[in-house]
Write a protein that holds these residues in place. Structure first.
Motif, mmCIF file in Angstrom:
data_model
loop_
_atom_site.group_PDB
_atom_site.id
_atom_site.type_symbol
_atom_site.label_atom_id
_atom_site.label_comp_id
_atom_site.label_asym_id
_atom_site.label_seq_id
_atom_site.Cartn_x
_atom_site.Cartn_y
_atom_site.Cartn_z
ATOM 1 N N SER A 175 0.242 -6.659 4.411
ATOM 2 C CA SER A 175 1.688 -6.396 3.880
ATOM 3 C C SER A 175 1.498 -5.644 2.635
ATOM 4 O O SER A 175 2.578 -4.311 2.306
ATOM 5 C CB SER A 175 2.293 -7.723 3.601
ATOM 6 O OG SER A 175 1.524 -8.832 2.518
ATOM 7 N N PHE A 176 0.443 -5.463 1.646
ATOM 8 C CA PHE A 176 0.507 -4.888 1.157
ATOM 9 C C PHE A 176 0.285 -2.882 1.572
ATOM 10 O O PHE A 176 1.320 -2.347 0.460
ATOM 11 C CB PHE A 176 -1.051 -4.669 0.236
ATOM 12 C CG PHE A 176 -0.940 -3.815 -1.404
ATOM 13 C CD1 PHE A 176 -0.975 -3.242 -2.543
ATOM 14 C CD2 PHE A 176 -2.117 -2.885 -0.795
ATOM 15 C CE1 PHE A 176 -1.153 -2.769 -3.121
ATOM 16 C CE2 PHE A 176 -2.755 -2.184 -1.050
ATOM 17 C CZ PHE A 176 -2.062 -1.840 -2.852
ATOM 18 N N MET A 177 -0.760 -2.634 2.592
ATOM 19 C CA MET A 177 -0.359 -1.705 2.426
ATOM 20 C C MET A 177 0.977 -1.039 3.236
ATOM 21 O O MET A 177 0.951 0.074 3.253
ATOM 22 C CB MET A 177 -1.741 -1.865 4.297
ATOM 23 C CG MET A 177 -2.996 -1.549 3.333
ATOM 24 S SD MET A 177 -3.922 -0.517 2.471
ATOM 25 C CE MET A 177 -4.252 0.925 3.980
ATOM 26 N N ARG A 178 1.307 -2.116 3.815
ATOM 27 C CA ARG A 178 3.002 -1.791 4.438
ATOM 28 C C ARG A 178 3.762 -0.861 3.297
ATOM 29 O O ARG A 178 4.483 0.028 3.332
ATOM 30 C CB ARG A 178 3.485 -3.006 5.165
ATOM 31 C CG ARG A 178 4.465 -2.297 5.694
ATOM 32 C CD ARG A 178 5.303 -3.529 7.216
ATOM 33 N NE ARG A 178 5.837 -4.617 5.824
ATOM 34 C CZ ARG A 178 4.857 -5.860 6.073
ATOM 35 N NH1 ARG A 178 3.914 -6.017 7.189
ATOM 36 N NH2 ARG A 178 4.990 -6.976 5.702
ATOM 37 N N GLU A 179 3.751 -2.181 2.143
ATOM 38 C CA GLU A 179 4.723 -1.722 0.830
ATOM 39 C C GLU A 179 3.776 0.060 0.353
ATOM 40 O O GLU A 179 4.840 0.924 -0.237
ATOM 41 C CB GLU A 179 4.006 -2.784 -0.200
ATOM 42 C CG GLU A 179 4.984 -3.545 -0.210
ATOM 43 C CD GLU A 179 5.024 -4.861 -0.822
ATOM 44 O OE1 GLU A 179 4.252 -4.170 -2.228
ATOM 45 O OE2 GLU A 179 5.318 -5.726 -0.239
ATOM 46 N N LEU A 180 2.698 0.046 0.260
ATOM 47 C CA LEU A 180 1.861 1.510 -0.201
ATOM 48 C C LEU A 180 2.528 2.078 0.390
ATOM 49 O O LEU A 180 2.959 3.136 -0.276
ATOM 50 C CB LEU A 180 0.634 0.482 -0.355
ATOM 51 C CG LEU A 180 -0.732 2.246 -0.471
ATOM 52 C CD1 LEU A 180 -0.498 2.225 -2.421
ATOM 53 C CD2 LEU A 180 -1.719 1.986 -1.116
ATOM 54 N N PHE A 181 2.160 2.410 1.820
ATOM 55 C CA PHE A 181 2.561 3.844 2.667
ATOM 56 C C PHE A 181 3.982 3.971 2.742
ATOM 57 O O PHE A 181 4.223 4.513 3.517
ATOM 58 C CB PHE A 181 1.547 3.674 3.779
ATOM 59 C CG PHE A 181 -0.208 3.286 3.285
ATOM 60 C CD1 PHE A 181 0.176 4.830 3.433
ATOM 61 C CD2 PHE A 181 -0.987 3.143 3.006
ATOM 62 C CE1 PHE A 181 -1.615 5.585 3.003
ATOM 63 C CE2 PHE A 181 -2.074 3.434 2.922
ATOM 64 C CZ PHE A 181 -2.275 4.645 2.633
ATOM 65 N N GLY A 182 4.596 2.780 2.432
ATOM 66 C CA GLY A 182 5.465 3.015 3.431
ATOM 67 C C GLY A 182 6.275 2.712 4.875
ATOM 68 O O GLY A 182 7.490 2.990 4.993
#
Length: 621
Positions: free
Chosen positions: A471-478
């Motif tokens: 979920s963090f990676m999804r937010e970081l990369f959009g």
């Protein structure tokens, strides 16, 4: 018959005369002297301290003017590699792309490491990070906004990610007044004091007294916020610039971080690394020392036997080894949860300071994607906003330095949720040639699946207090949620969760990843007391009054090597040495190597004293 008797007597007389002649001349023949028994030294740990100790033991022994006992050095390392936290992995599992997983850089004032690059002819690299096309080399983010950025100047210095080398003086003075200049002056004063440990008072058994002798106890006895404020450095500069450095280097905030390490984390001028990995320095040290190396060997018990006058080491497989002295070049008495299994020591030495180590999560990964501007509250509608994301992002806290909520790890990292994010390199697996493979890699098969990657890949490194989630990676990369859960045939309703790690992400988003949790360095709160190197033989004053009186004399007394302080004299002195106490003073590859060199000098000094005493006895005889 008489002739026979005469002949016999003549032969016998001749034989007797010849024998007597031999006996009378025998003092002229040098008697065969038995070779002295080697002095057996065990080193537990093949990191910076252990490898440095082995190397300098052999160097000092080979350059002595006295007839020392030959050294027999054996190193025990619990892991499968040399170098401790200086470790590399190959991005994309490809030897063209070695990347540091732990200790990444050293600087040109690091005498031991810097000299090793010359002595071992190791190729150094001063381009720590590669320009990826961003408008900014460095950005400092407080979880809400970039409070400071340094533009990409695309020059030849190659020291991106090191604040000291890229200071735009005009911009800094305009924003922070005289604080940058005051910090610089304080750094130079502190460094000049520290460098005395290599010369004036070297070697030293007691680090507390050594720190006092070079006038650094007041620096370690204050927090970073205290020493910076006392020297006229503003809260804004301390929080936005210096704290960003303490977080990326040590995962700690300035309020709970002593003043000496604060100066160390800002001393980044002349940063460099060894092409192919810094571990090569320590590998060459061990090879040059001639020491025997036992990898994958954990020492479970250190026992001194008075009858044998030997120290016995027992490994995890119940093997026994006999030594005259032991160097414990690994952390001891660490906090609960440390991955290091400390040995049982008998007889038990005086108490050693309990050390809490930072649990640092390092995540390396490659992706064809760049971070999303919206994650950093940048205008995502601007097509140029992607180039406004700095290649190296350090973090700080948005609030004032003091008072701070107490906490470590996840509770201390603040709204940014990570300590740093760096874009290390731009990779082109299908076209990058083999000329970049370091000379230390003699061969290596490049997987065909990596050669088939025909898209540009960005190599990222993130320091965080906890493992990164999908979920963090999804937010970081959009990325959209459907994008991150659509591969490998899992049922999204019963398959992955947002808390899953990044290795669960599809290959078209994350093409390769590697995660490691280090007990990386100690928490470094203010302190005025450090562990001795001689675990059994280092004496200290019993009260603070005597300690204060001694501090005024320390610098005067330490006029030459091996002279000055009084130490406890007992049968166990010099039997067991400890290097990791240095980490609570300064925690770097260089200072660990200095600890190893210091112990090596102390051991050889002791052998030289024994040799001198033997020479004097022979002269008197």
């Amino acid at each position: 018959m008489r002739l026979h008797i005469h002949t016999f007597l003549t032969c016998l007389l001749t034989l007797l005369n010849h024998t007597n002649a031999q006996q009378s001349q025998s003092p002229l023949t040098s008697p065969k002297v038995p070779s002295p028994q080697p002095y057996r030294i065990a080193i537990i740990g093949a990191g910076a301290a252990g490898s440095s100790a082995a190397y300098h033991l052999s160097q000092y022994a080979n350059t002595t003017q006295h007839d020392l006992r030959p050294l027999d050095i054996t190193i025990f390392e619990s892991t499968s590699h040399i170098g401790g936290r200086a470790t590399t992995v190959n991005a994309l599992s490809d030897p063209r792309y070695p990347v540091e997983l732990g200790a990444s850089i050293f600087v040109n004032i690091n005498q031991i490491l810097f000299n090793a690059t010359r002595d071992f002819n190791l190729p150094s690299n001063d381009r720590i990070y590669e320009n990826t096309g961003s408008s900014y080399d460095i950005g400092i983010w407080d979880g809400q906004t970039f409070v400071f950025t340094l533009p990409n100047r695309d020059d030849t210095s190659g020291l991106k990610g090191t604040l000291g080398s890229y200071w735009d003086i005009a911009k800094l003075l305009w924003k922070y007044g005289l604080s940058p200049i005051r910090l610089r002056n304080l750094q130079q004063t502190t460094i000049s004091k520290f460098l005395r440990l290599y010369s004036d008072i070297f070697p030293f058994k007691d680090l507390t007294r050594a720190a006092s002798a070079v006038d650094l106890l007041d620096t370690t006895g204050q927090s970073g916020t205290q020493i910076l404020s006392a020297n006229g450095i503003s809260e804004k500069f301390s929080r936005e610039i210096i704290q960003a450095s303490s977080r990326v280097n040590y995962a700690q905030n300035l309020h709970d971080f002593h003043g000496l390490e604060t100066m160390v984390c800002m001393s980044t001028e002349g940063a460099m690394s060894i092409s192919g990995g810094n571990w090569q320095i320590f590998d060459r040290m061990i090879r040059s020392s001639g020491a025997k190396l036992n990898l994958n060997t954990t020492i479970a018990w250190i026992q001194h036997n008075e009858m044998l006058d030997m120290t016995i080491l027992h490994d995890q497989n119940h093997g026994s080894y006999y030594f005259d002295t032991v160097i414990l070049a690994a952390p001891y008495n660490t906090s609960t949860g440390s991955s290091y299994s400390k040995p049982f020591i008998s007889p038990e030495p005086p108490p050693i300071q309990k050390v809490d180590y930072v649990s640092l999560h390092v995540t390396l990964f490659t992706s064809p994607h760049r971070p999303s501007p919206s994650f950093f509250n940048l205008d995502s509608t601007d097509p140029q906003s992607i180039n406004s994301i700095p290649d190296t992002i350090l973090t700080t806290l948005p609030g004032p330095l003091d008072p701070f909520p107490l906490g470590r790890g996840e509770s201390a990292v603040g709204p940014s949720t990570f300590w740093s994010l760096s874009t290390l390199r731009v990779l082109h697996p299908s076209t990058d040639g083999f000329e970049s493979i370091p000379s230390t890699v003699s061969s290596g098969h490049i997987p065909l699946e990596n050669l088939e990657l025909n898209t540009t890949q960005y190599l990222y490194k993130i320091f965080s207090p906890a493992p990164l989630s999908a979920s963090f990676m999804r937010e970081l990369f959009g990325w959209e949620e459907d994008d991150t859960f659509s591969e490998h045939g899992e049922d999204r309703e019963g398959g992955r969760k947002s808390e899953d790690g990044i290795s669960t992400l599809p290959n078209d988003l994350i093409s390769w990843s590697y995660e490691k949790t280090w007990n990386s360095y100690p928490y470094l709160p203010p302190t005025r007391e450090f562990d001795c190197f001689d675990m059994y033989g280092c004496g200290r004053e019993d009260d603070e009054e005597n300690s204060e009186q001694s501090r005024g004399q320390d610098s005067k007394n330490e006029q030459s090597r091996g002279q000055g302080y009084e130490y406890a004299q007992n049968d166990m002195s010099g039997r067991l040495w400890y290097t990791s106490g240095m980490e609570r003073f300064i925690s770097t590859m260089e200072t660990s190597a200095l600890a190893g060199r210091n112990v090596a000098r102390l051991i050889v000094d002791g052998l030289e004293r024994d040799a001198r005493a033997k020479e004097m006895t022979g002269m008197e005889g």
